[in-house]
Design an enzyme around this catalytic site. Structure first.
Site, short mmCIF file in Angstrom:
data_model
loop_
_atom_site.label_atom_id
_atom_site.label_comp_id
_atom_site.label_asym_id
_atom_site.label_seq_id
_atom_site.Cartn_x
_atom_site.Cartn_y
_atom_site.Cartn_z
N LYS A 24 34.57 40.70 43.96
CA LYS A 24 35.84 40.44 43.28
C LYS A 24 37.03 41.02 44.05
CE LYS A 24 35.16 44.25 39.95
NZ LYS A 24 33.78 44.60 40.39
N THR A 25 36.86 42.16 44.72
CA THR A 25 37.96 42.71 45.51
C THR A 25 38.30 41.79 46.68
OG1 THR A 25 37.45 45.00 44.92
CG2 THR A 25 38.72 44.66 46.94
N SER A 26 37.28 41.29 47.35
CA SER A 26 37.52 40.36 48.47
C SER A 26 38.25 39.12 47.99
CB SER A 26 36.18 39.97 49.11
OG SER A 26 35.52 41.09 49.65
N ASP A 48 40.09 49.26 39.95
CA ASP A 48 38.66 49.50 40.17
C ASP A 48 38.46 50.93 40.65
OD1 ASP A 48 36.00 49.55 41.04
OD2 ASP A 48 36.07 47.45 41.65
#
Length: 592
Positions: A24-26, A48
């Site tokens: 999800k961060t990517s 996060d």
């Protein structure tokens, strides 16, 4: 150029949520860069606790808005939940530090020590970038890495005058206590929740992998958020293994593709109704602006070449760990880690291996998302018994008990508020504690292998254990003799905590934070198990070889963090059933 459906006509606010390690961060970073490249002004906000936004861009990103120079128009910010929680606690305690006795301060501090406080403190910070129009006036889009949980939003939706309820001393609320420090008006929070639920303003992107367990988790999250009004949802299945090149022969790659297609075909009905985007697995990890831009590009083929074999890293086998565990005839084995890393599989494999060695074993789970029956293929072997701490049953019993005791001492209005508090999600964690304590005691006579809940839930359970320990210690004084569950968890002769992770950046960061939290509580993890490693599987596909090479940095890190280690290779089929689980604990792996 891009052609990903979830990017179509994005509203102002975009949230990415999903299990650790799904990417999800990517995807949040790639989405923010894509928007900035289109000439938009974008703010990327991470809530996060294992955020690696700074690492992705090669920048130091903290709690101050920081420009991303490689993507003009993009700014980034990381809200550290732990720092936010500490500041939040201090804001509540500071005004009464010189007024209340130390015992009262200790009680308040304990009440504010759980994961509820961390979530609410993060939300307190996060509303600035959701509901404060003046603060975000310069941005066309605000992209959030990790949306607030349905748990937190439900807390803010609780009706009633909870502040006066607490001030009157009528509540020992598990969640309402942490809410006492919210420093914005209820109207501001209500506006934030309305914006989250407004499709014209907000889109929620559920990120998953093409795996049964991850898709089930995404379905549960989707249903929970839809129930509280957040219905503008898109599903992104990330890192889908693309079709192989002509002439490429790799049995593992072929099996993984088939497994992923089956998982998508059988995904829960709650996800079938959502718009779907699939993003292919890339050969390189998403670090650096070029890799970020490439993640969502479809106009150029990815070139995979120049892969060099890494020096072997010897992490050992699960069989070796079990041989050491089996030298005694009892004990508590706790498999801990984030959701989706394979805790259930590892716990079940250990339990069956101990049973095969002639031991009596009880396998249990405190994970509300557990699928023990599926992993065991509904078979129970040898001297193995299986149970599940049912959170719903435990919670109802706890509510009935509290209402029958404390509720009888309140007037009608107070009792109504108590009923309201007992509907909060944190009540479940408190209710589970009694059954958990029973299992800890049972491990003095036999092996108890516990598949724990995801990290946040587990730490709440540890908080409950710690609170009980301190209450007993205070009541018994220096001369009393007592043994509490926390003392048993700290006993290395009785308890062995095994941290399960994946060989990727975010899961290893989260596992490191879990180890740090446990050590602060005096619990020292016994071993780490790395699951689903491509490096251990030794693929021949160029793409998978590149991914395997990328694991080595994390594997080296794990050898520095862990006292003992074991590694499980990526498998062609998910290990369901006793025979498949036995294979995980009987094969001796070579260094990877």
């Amino acid at each position: 150029m891009t052609s990903f459906p979830y990017l179509t006509e994005l509203p102002r606010f975009v949230f990415f949520t999903g299990k650790g390690g799904v990417g999800k961060t990517s995807l949040a970073c790639a989405t923010a860069v894509t928007l900035a490249d289109q000439g938009r002004r974008v703010l990327l906000v991470s809530t996060d606790p294992a955020s690696n936004v700074g690492q992705v861009f090669g920048l130091t990103v903290g709690d101050q808005i920081t420009a991303v120079p490689q993507a003009p128009g993009l700014d980034a910010l990381e809200i550290d939940p732990n720092e936010a929680a500490e500041a939040y606690r201090e804001k509540i305690i500071a005004p009464v530090r010189d007024v209340l006795p130390q015992t009262a301060l200790d009680s308040i501090t304990e009440q504010l020590s759980g994961s509820c406080t961390t979530e609410i403190a993060s939300f307190n910070e996060f509303t600035t970038y959701l509901a404060d129009d003046e603060r975000i006036a310069g941005y066309d889009h605000v992209v959030f890495d990790t949306a607030p949980t349905g748990h937190t939003i439900r807390l803010l939706q609780l009706p009633g005058e909870w502040t006066s309820f607490l001030d009157a001393g009528k509540g020992d609320a598990s969640c309402l206590g942490p809410m006492a420090g919210l420093d914005r008006t209820r109207a501001v929070y209500a506006d934030a929740v309305r914006r989250l639920a407004n499709p014209a303003q907000t889109r929620l992107v559920l990120v998953a992998r093409a795996q049964q367990s991850t898709l089930r988790e995404a379905a549960r999250t989707s249903t929970e958020l839809a129930t509280i009004g957040i219905t503008e949802q898109h599903l992104v299945i990330n890192a889908l293994l693309p079709a192989g090149d002509v002439g490429e022969a790799d049995a593992l790659a072929d099996a993984v593709r088939e497994r992923e297609h089956r998982a998508i075909a059988a995904m829960p009905e709650a996800l079938r109704r959502l718009p779907l985007t699939t993003v292919p697995l890339r050969a390189r990890t998403v670090v650096g602006i070029d890799a970020v831009r490439a993640l969502l590009r479809t106009d150029a083929a990815e070139v995979v070449d120049g892969i060099e074999d890494e020096q072997p890293v010897d992490l050992g086998s699960l069989a070796t760990l079990i041989d050491e565990i089996a030298t005694t005839d009892h004990g508590l084995i706790m498999c801990m880690g984030k959701g989706g890393v394979g805790k259930t599989t590892v716990a079940a494999a250990i339990a069956i291996a101990l049973t095969d060695r002639g031991h009596t074993v009880h396998l249990t789970t405190t994970d509300p998302a557990a699928h023990l029956d599926e992993v065991l293929d509904h078979e129970v072997v040898g001297n193995l018994t299986v149970s599940r701490i049912d959170p719903h049953v435990a919670t109802q019993e706890y509510r009935d008990k509290v209402l029958a005791s404390k509720g009888n001492q309140l007037d009608e209005a107070g009792r109504a508020r108590l009923v309201e508090d007992l509907l909060s999600p944190c009540t479940e964690e408190v209710a589970v504690f009694g059954q958990f304590s029973h299992l800890v005691n049972r491990a003095r006579r036999q092996f108890v292998v516990m598949d724990t809940a995801p990290t946040g839930h587990t730490l709440l359970l540890m908080d409950a254990t710690g609170s009980y320990h301190r209450d007993i210690a205070r009541s018994m004084g220096e001369t009393g003799t007592y043994t509490t569950p926390l003392m048993r968890l700290r006993d290395p002769d009785l308890t062995k905590v095994i941290i399960v992770t994946l060989p990727d950046t975010t899961p290893v960061l989260e596992a490191t934070e879990l180890q740090d939290d446990l050590q602060r509580a005096g619990i020292h993890p016994w071993a780490w198990v790395v699951n689903a490693s491509l490096a251990a599987a030794r693929p021949t596909s160029p793409l998978l070889r590149a991914r395997a090479a990328a694991e080595h940095q994390q594997l080296e890190r794990i050898t520095e963090l862990a006292r003992r280690t074991a590694i499980i290779p990526m498998l062609a089929e998910e290990p369901y059933g006793p025979d498949a689980l036995r294979h995980l604990t009987t094969s001796t792996r070579q260094p990877v």
